[in-house]
Design a protein around this motif. Structure first.
Motif, PDB file in Angstrom:
ATOM      1  N   VAL A 199       0.842  -1.205   0.000  1.00  0.00           N
ATOM      2  CA  VAL A 199       0.000   0.000   0.000  1.00  0.00           C
ATOM      3  C   VAL A 199       0.878   1.256   0.000  1.00  0.00           C
ATOM      4  N   GLY A 200       0.558   2.171  -0.901  1.00  0.00           N
ATOM      5  CA  GLY A 200       1.190   3.487  -0.872  1.00  0.00           C
ATOM      6  C   GLY A 200       2.599   3.561  -1.406  1.00  0.00           C
ATOM      7  N   ILE A 201       3.015   2.615  -2.232  1.00  0.00           N
ATOM      8  CA  ILE A 201       4.373   2.738  -2.797  1.00  0.00           C
ATOM      9  C   ILE A 201       4.303   2.737  -4.323  1.00  0.00           C
ATOM     10  N   ASP A 202       5.356   3.249  -4.943  1.00  0.00           N
ATOM     11  CA  ASP A 202       5.343   3.375  -6.399  1.00  0.00           C
ATOM     12  C   ASP A 202       5.579   2.013  -7.063  1.00  0.00           C
ATOM     13  N   VAL A 203       5.421   1.993  -8.390  1.00  0.00           N
ATOM     14  CA  VAL A 203       5.452   0.727  -9.134  1.00  0.00           C
ATOM     15  C   VAL A 203       6.789   0.004  -8.963  1.00  0.00           C
ATOM     16  N   GLN A 204       7.859   0.770  -9.048  1.00  0.00           N
ATOM     17  CA  GLN A 204       9.189   0.163  -8.950  1.00  0.00           C
ATOM     18  C   GLN A 204       9.391  -0.506  -7.582  1.00  0.00           C
ATOM     19  N   ALA A 205       9.001   0.221  -6.530  1.00  0.00           N
ATOM     20  CA  ALA A 205       9.142  -0.321  -5.182  1.00  0.00           C
ATOM     21  C   ALA A 205       8.243  -1.545  -5.004  1.00  0.00           C
ATOM     22  N   LYS A 206       7.068  -1.498  -5.652  1.00  0.00           N
ATOM     23  CA  LYS A 206       6.115  -2.605  -5.554  1.00  0.00           C
ATOM     24  C   LYS A 206       6.721  -3.872  -6.153  1.00  0.00           C
ATOM     25  N   VAL A 207       7.365  -3.720  -7.318  1.00  0.00           N
ATOM     26  CA  VAL A 207       7.984  -4.874  -7.978  1.00  0.00           C
ATOM     27  C   VAL A 207       9.039  -5.486  -7.050  1.00  0.00           C
TER      28      VAL A 207
END
Lengths: 411, 316
Positions: B164-172
């Motif tokens: 929750v609440g993180i950008d796409v790169q961090a999500k990956v």
């Protein structure tokens, strides 16, 4: 126990890494005490009270006026009063401007009347804008009047002799004329001295109840405990509110997922806040000694009182924080409560200056009992009543706090 | 197949009249990454709260390796949690946080220190180990949050919406980390309402709604629920009732094998067997004066399964 100390160490580490809130809570009471001290405490080399300004107009043609006013300008009188001789017009003008507490006018016939054992009148005008200081002057003048009257009785014969010599004109009397009268007076003085030394009446000073006279009070030692307890309330409250913060940001759930037991967490929070409160009190007391030269009397009593107070406060705020859902709710209630405690309990003004009902309310606050307890230890006494009340409150509040916090942790 | 390490049997929990969990049952095996998919209010957080021991008053049974999960506190040494919130101390460094949270478990201090270093390397925070966490980016904080959950080498890790609440790169990067944790043998329960995340990271997916599991299996097994049909998403300007009326009893509709999965104002999801007949369906919509701005045909996916099972979109 291992986990309990682990939690406590972590709390301390967190405060060390982000010390601003605790430092502020430490600095503010010291700063306020310093400011109050600057305003009210005597400066070095000064007396406890400022000298009372007295104006005097001496219209007397003889020596009696000088003798009378001399009592203001020597010995203890000189320490209490600042006497300024003036003429009647400027004396009254300065009184009208409020530049002195009292004006004394010695009439022209003062000496003559005393010598003739007639009633002499000294005029005393008091400054209506002041209450206490003119009353002191009045008392002092009254005492001098008694002394002068007494002396008139004792030395009546010599005074009559002097009157006969002067024929109403005192400036005509020479030292040779005075010698026989002075010799008579000297002999009387010798006799009086044998009568008066040793005095038949000896004054023995003491304190009601057969207790010892209280040592001289340092003003800072009166102010600092009140402010210290007020900020201790804030500090303990901040520490106790931590549990609500843990709950809001998921740390509590993470803790409860570990082998940590609920009672370990609650005990760690309560005791942690208590120990931190005690450390803060210790630091304030140490700073009070270093900065304001406060001599803390009966340190073991003080330590005991501080420990019991911290225990009581942690239990109180543990209970309150256990009753609220979140930090905002808790803050909205506890901050005003602390201010009310401080206002009625003596942290902001002496309780005995408050109306009767407010004084009764003050007795329901931890501030009152802590301040009273410190005052008793400073007087060298065991703070029994304060300890009993605070310990009793802690014993009642502690299980309630555990219950409320357990309920808050395990919904 | 391995025996289940976590067995949740008929767990029920109500808040007044609201049923949060309704005879909920689930099994989890070693190394499995189970995605628990469900909209808000499905009961995911209630389940996590029960497992974490902060919510009592439920019915049913939860066993871990055959033992009652709540009977022996030492069992908690085998469980880890990553809450949705950044559950750590921002004023402390990453290493201090790992040492504190690890200190709550029965781990020898030397091993704890070693493990903290290993995890910092794993989540690529080893070069900022002592820096206060408050200076970290959102992605770094998320990675630390997961690392803390792993500090005591748990056999079961619960992740409550960890992206929750993180950008796409961090999500990956977080999803890679979760997959990696599973590969190392830790069983993972991963709650989310992001279908794509569940598809990427999970070896098994359970779809949850109204406090129950509606279906569970691998992605392929779940997709079979909607059959060999494509998902058609229609957006435009229309009322839900008009859209349904337009597609009722039409020959083109029947020929295309269209099933309406979800219709709301200006948005419709359809399942279609013969996508080459979709233009005829579109023609029918135009005949009913419905404005269509966009039409997309998607291969069968988790979204279609969710729509089929719950009759509503996951973002609801």
């Amino acid at each position: 126990m291992k986990r309990l100390t682990h939690l406590f160490r972590n709390d301390v580490r967190r405060r060390v890494r982000a010390p601003m809130s605790v430092l502020l809570m430490l600095a503010i009471p010291l700063l306020m005490t310093w400011i109050i001290g600057l305003v009210f405490a005597p400066k070095p080399g000064q007396n406890q009270l400022p000298k009372i300004r007295v104006l005097a107009v001496n219209l007397d043609e003889g020596m009696g006026g000088k003798f009378f006013l001399g009592a203001f300008d020597q010995g203890e009188g000189k320490e209490m009063f600042q006497l300024t001789l003036t003429d009647e017009a400027s004396g009254r003008k300065r009184m009208a401007e409020g530049k002195a507490s009292a004006l004394i006018v010695i009439p022209a016939d003062f000496t003559r009347r005393i010598v003739r054992r007639e009633r002499a009148r000294v005029l005393l005008e008091k400054n209506p804008a002041e209450q206490f200081l003119p009353a002191v002057v009045e008392e002092y003048v009254g005492t001098l009047a008694v002394i002068v009257s007494g002396m008139g009785q004792v030395f009546a014969e010599e005074l009559q002799g002097l009157d006969a010599l002067s024929h109403g004109e005192w400036k005509r009397i020479t030292v040779t004329d005075l010698a026989p009268q002075l010799e008579k007076a000297r002999r009387k003085m010798v006799v009086l001295n044998t009568l008066l030394d040793p005095l038949l009446l000896q004054i023995k000073k003491g304190v009601a109840g057969g207790k010892k006279e209280e040592p001289e009070v340092n003003l800072f030692s009166l102010v600092l405990p009140g402010l210290a307890i007020m900020f201790l309330l804030f500090i303990v409250e901040i520490f106790q509110r931590d549990l609500l913060a843990e709950r809001e940001n998921g740390r509590l759930r993470r803790m409860m997922f570990s082998p940590l037991a609920v009672h370990e967490l609650i005990l760690a929070r309560i005791l942690g806040a208590g120990v931190m409160g005690l450390l803060v009190l210790g630091l304030i007391a140490a700073a009070g000694s270093l900065m304001f030269a406060i001599r803390w009397i009966r340190l073991p009593y003080l330590l005991l009182l501080s420990t019991v107070t911290c225990l009581c406060l942690t239990a109180l705020f543990g209970l309150l924080n256990g009753l609220f859902r979140n930090r905002n709710q808790a803050g909205a209630f506890t901050s005003p409560l602390i201010l009310v405690f401080s206002a009625f309990g003596g942290s902001m003004m002496p309780v005995n200056q408050l109306p009767g009902l407010f004084q009764m309310v003050g007795r329901l606050t931890p501030n009152y009992w802590f301040i009273q307890g410190v005052a008793q230890t400073q007087a060298g006494r065991f703070p029994g009543p304060s300890l009993a009340v605070l310990l009793g409150a802690a014993l009642v509040l502690f299980p309630l706090a555990v219950w409320a916090l357990r309920r808050r942790i395990c919904r | 197949m391995d025996q289940a390490i976590l067995d949740i049997r008929n767990v029920g929990m109500s808040f007044g009249e609201i049923t949060a969990l309704d005879r909920f049952s689930l099994e989890l095996r070693r190394g499995e990454v189970l995605g628990l998919l469900g909209p808000n209010g499905a009961g995911k957080t209630t389940l996590i709260s029960i497992l974490s021991g902060t919510l009592g008053g439920f019915t049913g049974k939860v066993t871990f390796r055959g033992q009652d999960l709540f009977a022996d506190r030492r069992l908690k040494n085998k469980l880890g949690i990553v809450p949705q919130e950044m559950a750590f101390y921002e004023e402390l460094g990453a290493l201090d946080n790992l040492m504190f949270w690890g200190g709550l478990y029965d781990i020898p201090r030397a091993r704890l220190k070693e493990r903290a270093r290993e995890l910092l390397a794993l989540v690529e925070l080893d070069n900022r180990a002592k820096e206060p966490v408050k200076r970290f980016s959102g992605g770094m904080k998320r990675r630390l949050n997961i690392a803390i959950g792993l500090i005591h080498e748990p056999e079961l890790l619960l992740l409550d919406e960890p992206t929750v609440g993180i950008d796409v790169q961090a999500k990956v990067s977080v999803l890679d980390l979760i997959r990696d944790v599973g590969k190392r043998g830790t069983a993972v329960i991963f709650t989310t309402h992001q279908l794509a995340e569940a598809e990427q990271a999970c070896s098994r997916i359970a779809i949850m709604d109204g406090g129950r599991i509606l279906a569970q299996g691998t992605l392929a097994e779940l997709i079979r629920i909607v059959g060999e049909r494509d998902l058609v998403e229609v957006t435009g300007t229309f009322a839900a009732a008009d859209f349904q009326h337009a597609l009722r009893d039409g020959g083109e509709v029947a020929e295309a094998g269209v099933e309406v999965l979800l219709v709301e104002d200006n948005l419709a999801h359809l399942a279609a067997t013969a996508t080459d007949r979709i233009p005829a369906v579109l023609e029918r919509l135009f005949q009913h004066r419905l404005r269509v701005d966009d039409l997309r045909i998607k291969t069968p996916n988790l979204e279609a399964v969710f729509l089929k099972l719950t009759g509503r979109s996951l973002r609801d």
